[in-house]
Motif scaffolding. Structure first.
Motif, PDB file in Angstrom:
ATOM      1  N   ARG A 173      -5.055   4.946  -2.370  1.00  0.00           N
ATOM      2  CA  ARG A 173      -6.361   4.642  -1.804  1.00  0.00           C
ATOM      3  C   ARG A 173      -7.326   5.839  -1.742  1.00  0.00           C
ATOM      4  N   GLY A 204       0.841  -1.194   0.000  1.00  0.00           N
ATOM      5  CA  GLY A 204       0.000   0.000   0.000  1.00  0.00           C
ATOM      6  C   GLY A 204       0.880   1.249   0.000  1.00  0.00           C
ATOM      7  N   HIS A 205       0.347   2.342   0.547  1.00  0.00           N
ATOM      8  CA  HIS A 205       1.091   3.611   0.537  1.00  0.00           C
ATOM      9  C   HIS A 205       2.441   3.477   1.228  1.00  0.00           C
ATOM     10  N   ILE A 227     -10.661  -1.198  -0.546  1.00  0.00           N
ATOM     11  CA  ILE A 227      -9.736  -1.607  -1.613  1.00  0.00           C
ATOM     12  C   ILE A 227     -10.339  -1.300  -2.983  1.00  0.00           C
ATOM     13  N   GLY A 279      -1.027  -2.410   6.878  1.00  0.00           N
ATOM     14  CA  GLY A 279      -2.223  -1.569   6.840  1.00  0.00           C
ATOM     15  C   GLY A 279      -3.317  -2.023   7.782  1.00  0.00           C
TER      16      GLY A 279
END
Ligand code: FAD
Length: 404
Positions: A42, A10-11, A128, A107
């Protein structure tokens, strides 16, 4: 250091990999990605992406070529177990990877609703890409949606759905919207804007059951006895950090994977960052777990620096944004514990900021359509500065003069 293996793309996970290469790190980097997409952003999932028509590629941080060119191995799999003695990550597919340093960037996941009929197909969540895509394909003018939870994601979804011509009700247990995150000034403004757009907001009530006719959702029942008809229910009641993998490996976890002020776990070969990390904050004292892009990416940069020889205590200034209908909300700093709010700007015109104080100390600034105040707050608070409540209240006071 040896190989860096990052769990979660993710980020936070993406940024560690990118920052490591940027800093000249030359050893193996593997990014374990359990979503069927290239790493993506996201925030647009409840904003531009939901509203628009662009494809998934519009969300990606980088095209596939970037990973290839930078020798970042993107491994589509799921980390299943960590063997800290052998320094190995076992993957769900059955293979395993050796690590020199391991980064948890796992996350958080949706907190699921636990009421009758909550598992029906028309009860949806939004975390998501696949969930955003499915909602985008599903929502159509005239459809009736009940949004459970008036946090950022619930309200962003509500505003977008209303903009697309749906009938929208929002149900919130607290007595005002975004109660955990913003001051009453911002909540009240936001409530009035959503109401003006035709969204019905129900405060201080709980959804007790989802009503259905067979498998088809027909509405929701509230704790005050009200029934709201609905074709679709969207749940935004918060998230749970993904700590299980770390806990099973014997690492201390609480409301997040516990890390120190360097974002290191109890094991010096393992870091944890982003939404899953409960970190010791030098800036605020005590432990913090935040859910924001700023937190994820600044954590990632801090770890990448450490792994390339520049050890620093993590000291990022929290900031956040939310787009709701025509309004842009921006937060700088953390306003927990404020005892005084000074409003700057014009509420009636829909452009103002709430400067939050404890005593004479500025803690944070929450802005609505006042990007200048927000940027000022990030710079001032980031540098440890403050201005007096009187200065904040004085429209003729030049904020820039406080930055020099
Ligand atoms: P995530 O982005 O959740 O990434 C974690 C990844 O790890 C996921 O892909 C997960 O599937 C994967 N993973 C977990 N376990 C494993 C495993 N065992 N093996 C392999 N992979 C695993 N923040 C803002 O600042 N501004 C906004 O406007 C904003 N809007 C948002 C809107 C939405 C709809 C959502 C859901 C979030 C929003 N956020 C926003 C919050 C922000 O997106 C998160 O704080 C950020 O994504 C956190 O990054 P992360 O890398 O820590 O976690």
């Amino acid at each position: 250091t040896g190989s860096v293996i990052i769990v979660g793309a993710g980020h936070a996970g993406f940024q560690v990999a990118a920052s490591l290469r940027q800093a000249g790190f030359s050893e193996r980097i593997a990014l374990i990605n359990d979503e069927g997409h290239l790493p993506y952003q996201r925030p647009p999932l409840s904003k531009a992406y939901l509203k628009g028509t662009g494809g998934p590629e519009t969300l990606m941080f980088r095209p596939e070529k970037f990973y290839h060119d930078n020798k970042i191995e993107l491994i589509t799999d799921r980390a299943h177990a960590i063997d800290r003695n052998a320094r190995k990550v076992a993957l769900a597919s059955g293979t395993s990877l050796d690590y020199g340093h391991l980064v948890f960037a796992t996350g958080a996941r949706n907190r699921l609703l636990d009421i009758p009929n909550a598992k029906l197909d028309a009860v949806r969540y939004l975390r998501i890409l696949d969930e955003s895509q499915a909602l985008r394909d599903l929502i159509a003018p005239g459809m009736r949606v009940v949004v459970i939870g008036a946090g950022f994601i619930g309200l962003e979804f509500a505003a977008t759905a209303r903009g697309k011509g749906l009938e929208v009700d929002v149900v919130e247990l607290a007595s005002r919207v975004m109660a955990r995150a913003v001051t009453a000034e911002i909540s009240e403004f936001s409530q009035s804007r959503h109401a003006a757009a035709g969204i019905r907001i129900h405060l201080g009530v709980q959804v007790t059951a989802i009503e259905a006719d067979g498998a088809k959702v027909t509405g929701v029942s509230l704790s005050n006895g009200t029934h709201i008809p609905a074709d679709l229910v969207v749940v935004g009641v918060g998230v749970l950090p993904n700590v299980e993998l770390a806990a099973e490996a014997g690492l201390p976890v609480a409301s997040g994977i516990i890390v120190d002020e360097h974002l290191l776990t109890a094991d010096p070969d393992i870091s944890a960052i982003g939404d899953c990390a409960l970190y010791t904050s030098k800036r605020f004292g005590g432990s913090l777990r935040l859910e924001s892009v700023q937190n994820a990416t600044d954590h990632a940069r801090c770890v990448a620096s450490r792994l390339t020889g520049k050890t620093e205590v993590y000291d990022g200034l929290p900031w956040f944004w939310s787009d709701q209908g025509p309004d842009k909300l921006q937060m700088a700093g953390l306003t927990t514990g404020y005892d005084r709010v000074v409003v700057r700007g014009d509420r009636a015109q829909g452009a103002f900021s709430a400067f939050c104080y404890r005593g004479d100390r500025l803690l944070g600034i929450e802005s609505v359509n006042r990007a200048g105040d927000h940027m000022f707050g990030r710079r001032l608070l980031g540098a440890g500065g403050s201005i007096t409540p009187e200065q904040a209240a004085d429209a003729s006071f030049d904020l820039k003069s406080a930055l020099s």
